[in-house]
Design a protein around this motif. Structure first.
Motif, PDB file in Angstrom:
ATOM      1  N   ASP A  22     -80.635  49.699 -16.511  1.00  0.00           N
ATOM      2  CA  ASP A  22     -81.094  48.945 -15.345  1.00  0.00           C
ATOM      3  C   ASP A  22     -82.261  49.680 -14.699  1.00  0.00           C
ATOM      4  O   ASP A  22     -82.090  50.731 -14.074  1.00  0.00           O
ATOM      5  N   THR A  72     -84.193  48.380 -12.350  1.00  0.00           N
ATOM      6  CA  THR A  72     -84.533  47.859 -11.023  1.00  0.00           C
ATOM      7  C   THR A  72     -84.592  48.930  -9.930  1.00  0.00           C
ATOM      8  O   THR A  72     -85.385  48.772  -8.994  1.00  0.00           O
ATOM      9  N   ARG A  77     -88.917  41.134 -17.212  1.00  0.00           N
ATOM     10  CA  ARG A  77     -89.143  42.540 -16.852  1.00  0.00           C
ATOM     11  C   ARG A  77     -90.484  43.066 -17.349  1.00  0.00           C
ATOM     12  O   ARG A  77     -91.048  43.979 -16.753  1.00  0.00           O
TER      13      ARG A  77
END
Length: 178
Positions: A28, A30, A64
């Motif tokens: 991840d 983010t 992404r």
């Protein structure tokens, strides 16, 4: 600087087991977006690679890939090519299919007028796994009568062998390797 950046990224990226399905280890990214200074460092490293490749366009897949491709293109004052999932673009498109690392098939597209013939395109994405997406983007670039001149990724998953499927005569860069 890159060693320090790698250490900071490894502390920032969160590993999620069994996502999106059992047996998959998901990285991840983010949390990087919550740290503007760290994110800027990532884009700066990617920009150095891009400058050496003489790319005149950046192409990235949704979603992404956009996170890295758009700011990179902006930093370098280069056009950005949206690579979208099928039926998301409103005008005439080139299409290419590919298999995801999770065993699912997908189709991506670019507008037919997004890449002018003889362009030099750098493919940018967050992750290099099996290279299915990158291969499909490369085929889209060829359909547009242009050339992929380099690749840049935040993360390379070394056990999935994607790097071996890329054109080894072109610069291939990644910041992290898992």
């Amino acid at each position: 600087m890159k060693t320090e950046l790698i250490a900071q990224l490894k502390k920032t990226i969160i590993t999620v087991k069994d996502f999106p399905k059992p047996g998959i280890l998901f990285y991840d990214i983010t949390p990087i977006l919550l740290d503007p200074k760290l994110f800027d460092q990532v884009i700066s490293v990617m920009a150095e690679v891009a400058k050496k490749s003489n790319a005149d366009m950046i192409a990235s897949p949704e979603s992404r890939g956009f996170l890295f491709g758009v700011p990179l293109a902006n930093k370098l004052k280069l056009p950005f090519v949206l690579v979208r999932k099928q039926n998301k673009l409103p005008r005439a498109t080139f299409s290419a299919s590919y298999d995801l690392e999770y065993g699912k098939n997908n189709v991506i597209e670019i507008h037919q007028d997004a890449i002018k013939p003889n362009s030099k395109v750098m493919i940018v994405d967050d992750l290099l796994a099996t290279a299915g997406t990158v291969d499909a983007i490369s085929r889209l670039v060829k359909q547009a009568k242009s050339e992929v001149v380099s690749y840049s990724f935040l993360i390379r998953l070394k056990d999935l062998g994607g790097i071996d499927k890329l054109d080894q005569t072109k610069p291939i860069d990644y910041i992290l390797e898992y």
